[in-house]
Write a protein that holds these residues in place. Structure first.
Motif, mmCIF file in Angstrom:
data_model
loop_
_atom_site.group_PDB
_atom_site.id
_atom_site.type_symbol
_atom_site.label_atom_id
_atom_site.label_comp_id
_atom_site.label_asym_id
_atom_site.label_seq_id
_atom_site.Cartn_x
_atom_site.Cartn_y
_atom_site.Cartn_z
ATOM 1 N N ALA A 103 0.816 -1.216 0.000
ATOM 2 C CA ALA A 103 0.000 0.000 0.000
ATOM 3 C C ALA A 103 0.849 1.265 0.000
ATOM 4 O O ALA A 103 0.582 2.208 -0.756
ATOM 5 C CB ALA A 103 -0.949 -0.003 1.203
ATOM 6 N N ASP A 104 1.890 1.299 0.822
ATOM 7 C CA ASP A 104 2.731 2.497 0.904
ATOM 8 C C ASP A 104 3.479 2.732 -0.402
ATOM 9 O O ASP A 104 3.574 3.867 -0.881
ATOM 10 C CB ASP A 104 3.721 2.373 2.073
ATOM 11 C CG ASP A 104 3.040 2.449 3.425
ATOM 12 O OD1 ASP A 104 1.886 2.909 3.480
ATOM 13 O OD2 ASP A 104 3.671 2.039 4.423
ATOM 14 N N TYR A 105 4.017 1.667 -0.973
ATOM 15 C CA TYR A 105 4.775 1.802 -2.222
ATOM 16 C C TYR A 105 3.855 2.218 -3.370
ATOM 17 O O TYR A 105 4.212 3.055 -4.198
ATOM 18 C CB TYR A 105 5.474 0.487 -2.553
ATOM 19 C CG TYR A 105 6.450 0.594 -3.704
ATOM 20 C CD1 TYR A 105 7.725 1.106 -3.501
ATOM 21 C CD2 TYR A 105 6.096 0.174 -4.984
ATOM 22 C CE1 TYR A 105 8.627 1.211 -4.549
ATOM 23 C CE2 TYR A 105 6.989 0.272 -6.040
ATOM 24 C CZ TYR A 105 8.246 0.793 -5.818
ATOM 25 O OH TYR A 105 9.136 0.907 -6.857
ATOM 26 N N PHE A 106 2.659 1.637 -3.417
ATOM 27 C CA PHE A 106 1.685 1.978 -4.449
ATOM 28 C C PHE A 106 1.262 3.437 -4.328
ATOM 29 O O PHE A 106 1.124 4.143 -5.334
ATOM 30 C CB PHE A 106 0.466 1.062 -4.332
ATOM 31 C CG PHE A 106 -0.504 1.166 -5.468
ATOM 32 C CD1 PHE A 106 -0.278 0.498 -6.660
ATOM 33 C CD2 PHE A 106 -1.657 1.929 -5.341
ATOM 34 C CE1 PHE A 106 -1.187 0.591 -7.708
ATOM 35 C CE2 PHE A 106 -2.563 2.031 -6.380
ATOM 36 C CZ PHE A 106 -2.330 1.357 -7.575
ATOM 37 N N GLU A 107 1.081 3.889 -3.099
ATOM 38 C CA GLU A 107 0.731 5.293 -2.866
ATOM 39 C C GLU A 107 1.829 6.211 -3.391
ATOM 40 O O GLU A 107 1.560 7.225 -4.048
ATOM 41 C CB GLU A 107 0.531 5.530 -1.368
ATOM 42 C CG GLU A 107 0.204 6.963 -0.983
ATOM 43 C CD GLU A 107 -1.280 7.272 -1.017
ATOM 44 O OE1 GLU A 107 -1.621 8.451 -1.225
ATOM 45 O OE2 GLU A 107 -2.077 6.353 -0.824
ATOM 46 N N LYS A 108 3.068 5.844 -3.145
ATOM 47 C CA LYS A 108 4.203 6.676 -3.535
ATOM 48 C C LYS A 108 4.418 6.688 -5.044
ATOM 49 O O LYS A 108 4.628 7.748 -5.648
ATOM 50 C CB LYS A 108 5.465 6.162 -2.835
ATOM 51 C CG LYS A 108 6.750 6.842 -3.278
ATOM 52 C CD LYS A 108 7.958 6.171 -2.645
ATOM 53 C CE LYS A 108 9.262 6.750 -3.178
ATOM 54 N NZ LYS A 108 10.446 6.049 -2.620
#
Length: 365
Positions: A82-87
């Motif tokens: 989720a964090d990587y996709f957001e970034k």
């Protein structure tokens, strides 16, 4: 020691979304003798999961992927990205609109997440390949990968894969490339895979209810969006907008009436925060420029005749490709083309072969 000298069964990770395409990809690879591992990438934060229950990688999709993996007889894991996709994807999506461009998040997701981050996560698993349910053909001879259109031209997704590197393509398997969609559903039905008739979504996977403007407003709630003028083709102010992120080139909605003709967005200036509106004729362009060029095929001749797609749901058109300095190129169209949107990918083909492409630049007026 003796066991280590035996030829290893190729191990492949299949990115499973819970839909029929990736499920059949995993099923076919298992039948072919691969050691298959199903992976579902969780790209939503826990606080957003309730809104995306039925979307790709939402709770329902994860459950479908897990259940189909069990039916096929392969292990299944969920990786939280989720964090990587957001970034890498969502931030790019929002930023492009703020710059007056129309983003293509599927291309970025393939490059950064599915064939980038996922590979980095599973390298320690002694994995040889990554596979997905994409409709495209990848050929790899003598470490010289080639990307080609799928058999099913109505489903062909080679456009979304143009930015993959040779190393990414060389470890990619696309079992559906030589199948039509109806064949894929028939295979799933015959195999007893219950997602055989599951409805597919063609919208942006992380935007609830197809309303990307509401999504952007929610994501940028703490950011002050600047209003600006709507200008006609002569530069006169004919209205006011509440943020350039609400507009894309070719759009009709949100423009003032009473101008004697239907108006379309023909340009977005991120510097002055202005929208330029004009008639249908002004949407047509004879050429465009693209930057950040990425060529899969090497030693591209220039100038040369190509066909090009200016967005995914856009038919291929004939053009002359001319390579320029600093990874830029120019496309001169055989006939003028409407609604060329800065930020979209321009992908060039030679028949069935994907040559490569780049990102359409704003030309201004």
């Amino acid at each position: 020691m003796k066991g280590r000298l035996l030829k290893k069964t190729p191990r492949v990770v299949v990115a499973m979304s819970g839909g029929v395409d990736s499920t059949v990809a995993a099923y076919l690879l298992k039948k072919e003798g691969f050691e298959v591992i199903g992976i579902t990438l969780k790209v939503w934060s826990d606080s957003c999961m309730h809104r995306s229950a039925e979307k790709c990688c939402g709770p329902d999709a994860i459950n479908d992927a897990r259940n189909m993996a069990a039916l096929i007889g392969i292990p299944h894991y969920v990786l939280d990205e989720a964090d990587y996709f957001e970034k890498e994807v969502i931030s790019y999506f929002i930023n492009e609109y703020s710059l007056g461009r129309t983003p293509n998040p599927c291309v970025k997701c393939n490059e950064k997440v599915k064939f980038g981050r996922l590979w980095a996560r599973v390298q320690s698993w002694d994995v040889d390949y990554i596979s997905t349910g994409h409709y495209a053909v990848v050929e790899n001879q003598d470490n010289n990968p080639r990307l080609k259109k799928a058999k099913d031209k109505t489903r062909d997704q080679s456009y979304f894969l143009f930015s993959l590197s040779p190393s990414q393509l060389s470890r990619m398997i696309t079992p559906l490339g030589n199948l039509e969609k109806k064949e894929v559903r028939a295979i799933a039905k015959e195999a007893g895979l219950k997602v055989w008739n599951k409805e597919e979504s063609r919208e942006i996977c992380f935007v609830p209810g197809k309303n990307y403007m509401e999504f952007i407003k929610e994501k940028t709630a703490l950011v002050k969006r600047l209003s600006g003028p709507i200008l006609n083709e002569e530069g006169m102010i004919i209205g006011k907008h509440q943020g350039i992120e609400n507009y894309t080139v070719g759009q009709r909605k949100g423009l003032p009436g009473g101008q004697g003709q239907p108006l379309y967005v023909i340009d977005i200036d991120p510097q002055s925060k202005s929208i330029r509106a004009g008639g249908l004729k002004s949407l047509y362009k004879t050429h465009c420029f693209a930057s950040q060029a990425h060529w899969i095929e090497k030693e591209i001749e220039s100038p040369r005749q190509v066909t090009v797609k200016l967005r995914y749901n856009y038919p291929e058109v004939n053009a002359v490709l001319t390579l320029l300095e600093k990874d830029r190129f120019r496309l001169d169209f055989e006939t003028p083309q409407p609604g060329i949107s800065p930020g979209q990918a321009a992908v060039c083909y030679d028949g069935e072969i994907v040559l490569g492409g780049g990102w359409i630049e704003r030309q201004g007026l």
